[in-house]
Structures are given as structure tokens and as C-alpha cells.
Write a protein that holds these residues in place. Structure first.
Motif, short mmCIF file in Angstrom:
data_model
loop_
_atom_site.label_atom_id
_atom_site.label_comp_id
_atom_site.label_asym_id
_atom_site.label_seq_id
_atom_site.Cartn_x
_atom_site.Cartn_y
_atom_site.Cartn_z
N SER A 249 1.03 -1.22 0.15
CA SER A 249 0.09 -0.12 0.09
C SER A 249 0.59 1.10 -0.08
CB SER A 249 -0.84 0.05 1.19
OG SER A 249 -1.92 -1.23 1.20
N LEU A 250 2.09 1.23 0.24
CA LEU A 250 3.00 2.26 0.17
C LEU A 250 3.01 2.92 -1.28
CD1 LEU A 250 4.73 3.63 2.28
CD2 LEU A 250 6.64 2.41 1.38
N SER A 251 2.68 4.32 -1.23
CA SER A 251 2.50 4.92 -2.72
C SER A 251 3.51 5.70 -3.02
CB SER A 251 1.22 5.47 -2.70
OG SER A 251 0.92 6.42 -1.69
N SER A 252 4.47 6.42 -1.91
CA SER A 252 5.56 7.31 -2.19
C SER A 252 6.24 7.37 -0.84
CB SER A 252 4.93 8.51 -2.74
OG SER A 252 3.98 9.34 -1.49
N ILE A 253 7.30 7.80 -1.03
CA ILE A 253 8.45 7.97 0.28
C ILE A 253 9.25 9.02 -0.13
CG2 ILE A 253 9.97 5.96 -0.45
CD1 ILE A 253 9.93 5.32 2.32
N VAL A 254 9.65 9.66 0.72
CA VAL A 254 10.84 10.87 0.81
C VAL A 254 12.00 10.17 1.53
CG1 VAL A 254 11.40 13.25 1.60
CG2 VAL A 254 8.91 12.71 0.55
N ILE A 255 12.94 10.19 0.89
CA ILE A 255 14.30 9.80 1.27
C ILE A 255 15.39 11.07 1.71
CG2 ILE A 255 16.31 8.44 1.08
CD1 ILE A 255 13.67 6.70 0.78
N PRO A 256 15.53 11.10 3.13
CA PRO A 256 16.12 12.49 3.35
C PRO A 256 17.60 12.23 3.10
CG PRO A 256 15.91 11.07 5.43
CD PRO A 256 15.11 10.33 4.15
N GLU A 257 18.35 13.20 3.08
CA GLU A 257 19.65 13.34 2.75
C GLU A 257 20.82 12.85 3.48
OE1 GLU A 257 21.71 17.15 2.73
OE2 GLU A 257 20.42 18.00 4.37
N SER A 258 20.22 12.53 4.69
CA SER A 258 21.03 11.75 5.83
C SER A 258 21.20 10.36 5.45
CB SER A 258 20.58 11.74 7.06
OG SER A 258 19.06 11.03 7.03
N VAL A 259 20.41 9.52 4.45
CA VAL A 259 20.63 8.25 4.14
C VAL A 259 21.69 8.02 2.98
CG1 VAL A 259 19.43 6.26 2.75
CG2 VAL A 259 18.06 7.75 4.66
N THR A 260 22.80 7.36 3.62
CA THR A 260 23.77 7.13 2.88
C THR A 260 23.90 5.74 2.06
OG1 THR A 260 25.18 6.45 4.60
CG2 THR A 260 25.15 8.66 4.16
N SER A 261 23.09 4.81 2.50
CA SER A 261 23.08 3.44 1.99
C SER A 261 21.89 2.86 2.05
CB SER A 261 24.03 2.49 2.77
OG SER A 261 23.71 2.10 3.96
N ILE A 262 21.38 2.14 0.93
CA ILE A 262 19.96 1.17 0.88
C ILE A 262 20.46 -0.14 0.48
CG2 ILE A 262 17.93 1.04 -0.40
CD1 ILE A 262 18.15 4.19 -1.02
N SER A 263 20.05 -0.98 1.10
CA SER A 263 20.46 -2.34 0.91
C SER A 263 19.58 -3.15 -0.07
CB SER A 263 20.68 -3.24 2.16
OG SER A 263 21.67 -2.81 3.16
N ASN A 264 20.24 -4.20 -0.56
CA ASN A 264 19.34 -4.95 -1.93
C ASN A 264 17.89 -5.32 -1.25
OD1 ASN A 264 19.25 -5.61 -4.24
ND2 ASN A 264 20.50 -7.66 -3.93
N TYR A 265 16.84 -5.50 -2.00
CA TYR A 265 15.61 -5.66 -1.55
C TYR A 265 14.78 -4.86 -0.49
CZ TYR A 265 17.99 -9.93 -3.11
OH TYR A 265 18.74 -10.98 -3.90
N ALA A 266 15.36 -3.71 -0.39
CA ALA A 266 14.85 -2.76 0.47
C ALA A 266 13.30 -2.66 0.32
CB ALA A 266 15.61 -1.58 0.69
N PHE A 267 13.09 -2.16 -1.10
CA PHE A 267 11.69 -1.79 -1.44
C PHE A 267 11.13 -2.93 -2.23
CE2 PHE A 267 13.67 2.12 0.05
CZ PHE A 267 12.87 2.65 0.76
N GLN A 268 11.45 -4.00 -2.45
CA GLN A 268 11.13 -5.18 -3.44
C GLN A 268 9.55 -5.17 -3.12
OE1 GLN A 268 13.42 -8.69 -3.87
NE2 GLN A 268 11.71 -9.54 -4.72
N ASN A 269 8.78 -5.34 -4.37
CA ASN A 269 7.28 -5.64 -4.10
C ASN A 269 6.54 -4.66 -3.63
OD1 ASN A 269 8.08 -8.11 -5.47
ND2 ASN A 269 7.70 -9.46 -3.67
N CYS A 270 7.13 -3.32 -3.94
CA CYS A 270 6.16 -2.27 -3.34
C CYS A 270 5.46 -1.83 -4.61
CB CYS A 270 7.20 -1.06 -2.81
SG CYS A 270 7.90 -1.14 -1.38
N TYR A 271 4.39 -2.69 -4.95
CA TYR A 271 3.81 -2.52 -6.16
C TYR A 271 2.94 -1.19 -6.33
CZ TYR A 271 4.33 -7.55 -6.36
OH TYR A 271 4.97 -9.01 -6.31
#
Length: 333
Positions: A249-271
Motif C-alpha cells: 500500500s505504500l505509494s510514495s516515500i521521501v528519502i532524506p539526505e542523511s541516508v547514505t546506503s540502501i541495501s538490496n531488496y529494501a523496497f522490493q514488491n512495493c507495487y
């Protein structure tokens, strides 16, 4: 009427007396006191109002677990937590029974048998020197006991949570398989959200992560099917594997500048994702693999700063998603 030490207990006694006059037994939480009075005027049965992230229920520093026992049968309810001081956490089971403390330190578990079906508020009150942890830090147990087939009836009793003082982290598996958990209040003192913390919390629809949180663990919100809204604060530096996997159900997301790494599969299947907004970023976060955004919709956009567009599109693993990238100045949500 018993003498009470605070306003909450006073209101509780009044509400219980009102219910007794109408032939109703069982406790009523303080936040439903107004509904009880309304029911007298109209002769009806009040509709309980669960806590929401926008409406902290008590705010007195205690941690509150709101449970619902819907039918006779499973009346002995388990509780799993940890304490850093012996007898450091006082448990009030919310049914008028005596409070309880447990000896020793570390992970603890206990049970309580309720006499009647109904809604109850369990409170955990840590002493000033005691750090309270929720759950058992094991994939086999959450705060409501076993997460296996035989224990899920208890996991499903948990309706809402207000976390209070002396809780510094949402531990591993703390609320795993709590299918009916629909809302949670997290205080600013929490600095991390552990692995599988909200795994399979199907009913959790929104959550505000406090500013002190720096990391979101593996599978933290995996299969939170109802989550349409989440706020990530600028303190978060990493988003781990499968953190938002299957958040349909997640339709949007804001990633702040503090995020320096996103691991694999983090948002998989966010249809349902319409866009990921990275426009606040001043550098390209490290992407742990090409499956971080696997199975996102064909019309989903990855919004990046204008001055980083070319760098972002060519970066390791990000290049896989270059066709979905759009400059922030050209994007209309």
C-alpha cells in the motif's frame, strides 16, 4: 470507591462504576471515559476509540499495550520483555489485579489469566534506572509471546501500542506477526528499529519514525500490507535488506539526505509506489544491489536532484533503474 494516586486511576474508577450500574463488567480505559457517559445518555454501547500516532493516549512515560480478548478460550495472556534492573519494570495487567515485578535482569516472560473477555490496557512502568526492551529478540517470540502457529492468537490480540520512557530501541522481532496492530506511538528516545520489528504487521497503516532513529533493520516493515504512509527522519543513515519488502500500500516515500546506503531488496514488491523522492539528497546513496527496487510499477519515478542526475543514472546498481529517473525540476507529483 478506592483512593487513587493519579487522574487516570480516578477516571478509571468512575468509568468502572458507571459500567457496573448498567450491568456491564470488565475495565474501561481512561480514553473511553467520555464514550461511557455518552452511552448513558443514549442507552447504547460505546465504541472504543483506539490510540493513534496523532493522539498519544496517556503520555505519562509508561509503555501501554492495548489488547482485545474477543472470545472465551485463550484467557492466559503471555508477555515478553527485558529489563536491565531486577524488579525494574512494574506490570499492571489492566483488570484491577495486583501489579507484578520480576526478579533478575535480561529477557523475561510471564503470563496473566483474565476472568472475562474484553479490552484491556497492559502498562509497563520502568524504574528511572531501568531500560525496558520489548519482545525476546528472537524470531520465535514477540512481545505477546510465541510467533509460531500456536501463539499467534495472542499476537493477534495486540491492537495498539504507546511506547514510553526508557525504551531506546524497537528490538528484533518486537511486534512480529502482530496482525491486528494498527497504530503505534514511538518516542524520540528510540534510536534504532531492529530486524523484523514490525514483520507481518498487516494492519499497521502509518508510522512516524522519531528523529533519533539512525538505522532501520532488515525486514523491519516487511509485509506491512496496509502501510500507505511513513515518515523517515533526517537522522536515518541506512535502510537495510527487505526493510519495506511487500509494503503493497505504500505509494510514495521521501528519502532524506542523511541516508547514505540502501541495501538490496529494501523496497522490493512495493507495487503501489508512484515515486521515490531523493530530491533532498546532496550525494548518491550506495545501493546494495539491483533488486532494491525490484517489481516496482512501470510508471514509478525515481526523483533525483538536477545536478546529480547524470552521476546518479551511471552509479553502481542505480544504472539499472536509470530509465525511471527524473530530474526534480521536471517532476510533478
Amino acid at each position: 470507591m478506592a483512593k487513587n494516586n493519579n487522574l487516570t486511576d480516578f477516571l478509571q474508577d468512575i468509568a468502572d462504576t458507571i459500567r457496573a450500574k448498567r450491568g456491564i463488567t470488565g475495565p474501561i480505559s481512561a480514553q473511553n471515559f467520555a464514550a461511557e457517559i455518552s452511552a448513558i445518555d443514549g442507552g447504547g454501547t460505546p465504541t472504543p476509540t483506539p490510540p493513534t500516532p496523532d493522539m498519544p493516549v496517556i503520555g505519562d512515560g509508561k509503555t501501554y499495550l492495548y489488547i482485545k480478548i474477543a472470545a472465551k478460550g485463550r484467557m492466559t495472556v503471555p508477555l515478553y520483555f527485558s529489563q536491565t534492573v531486577a524488579n525494574g519494570v512494574t506490570i499492571d495487567w489492566g483488570d484491577g489485579s495486583a501489579t507484578q515485578t520480576l526478579s533478575g535482569t535480561g529477557v523475561k516472560n510471564t503470563t496473566h489469566t483474565y476472568a472475562e473477555i474484553g479490552e484491556y490496557t497492559i502498562s509497563l512502568n520502568p524504574s528511572s534506572s531501568c531500560t525496558l526492551g520489548l519482545g525476546y529478540s528472537s524470531s520465535s517470540y514477540c512481545v505477546m509471546g510465541s510467533t509460531g502457529n500456536n501463539g499467534r492468537v495472542y499476537c493477534n490480540m495486540l491492537q495498539a501500542v504507546e511506547i514510553g520512557r526508557n525504551v531506546t530501541s524497537i528490538g528484533n522481532n518486537a511486534f512480529q506477526n502482530c496482525y491486528s496492530l494498527s497504530s503505534i506511538v514511538i518516542p524520540n528516545g528510540v534510536t534504532s528499529i531492529g530486524n523484523n520489528a514490525f514483520y507481518n504487521c498487516y494492519s499497521l497503516s502509518s508510522i512516524v519514525i522519531p528523529n533519533g532513529v539512525t538505522s532501520i533493520g532488515d525486514n523491519a516493515f516487511q509485509s506491512c500490507y496496509s502501510l500507505s504512509s511513513i515518515v523517515i527522519p533526517e537522522s536515518v543513515t541506512s535502510i537495510s535488506n527487505y526493510a519495506f519488502y511487500n509494503c503493497y500500500s505504500l505509494s510514495s516515500i521521501v528519502i532524506p539526505e542523511s541516508v547514505t546506503s540502501i541495501s538490496n531488496y529494501a523496497f522490493q514488491n512495493c507495487y503501489g509506489m508512484a515515486f521515490y523522492d531523493f530530491s533532498q539528497c546532496t550525494s548518491v546513496p550506495t545501493l546494495g544491489g539491483t533488486y532494491a527496487f525490484y517489481n516496482i510499477p512501470s510508471d514509478c519515478k525515481i526523483v533525483v536532484p538536477d545536478n546529480l542526475y547524470d552521476t546518479w543514472a551511471a552509479a553502481t546498481n542505480w544504472s539499472t533503474h536509470a530509465s525511471k529517473m527524473v530530474k526534480a525540476s521536471e517532476f510533478n507529483s
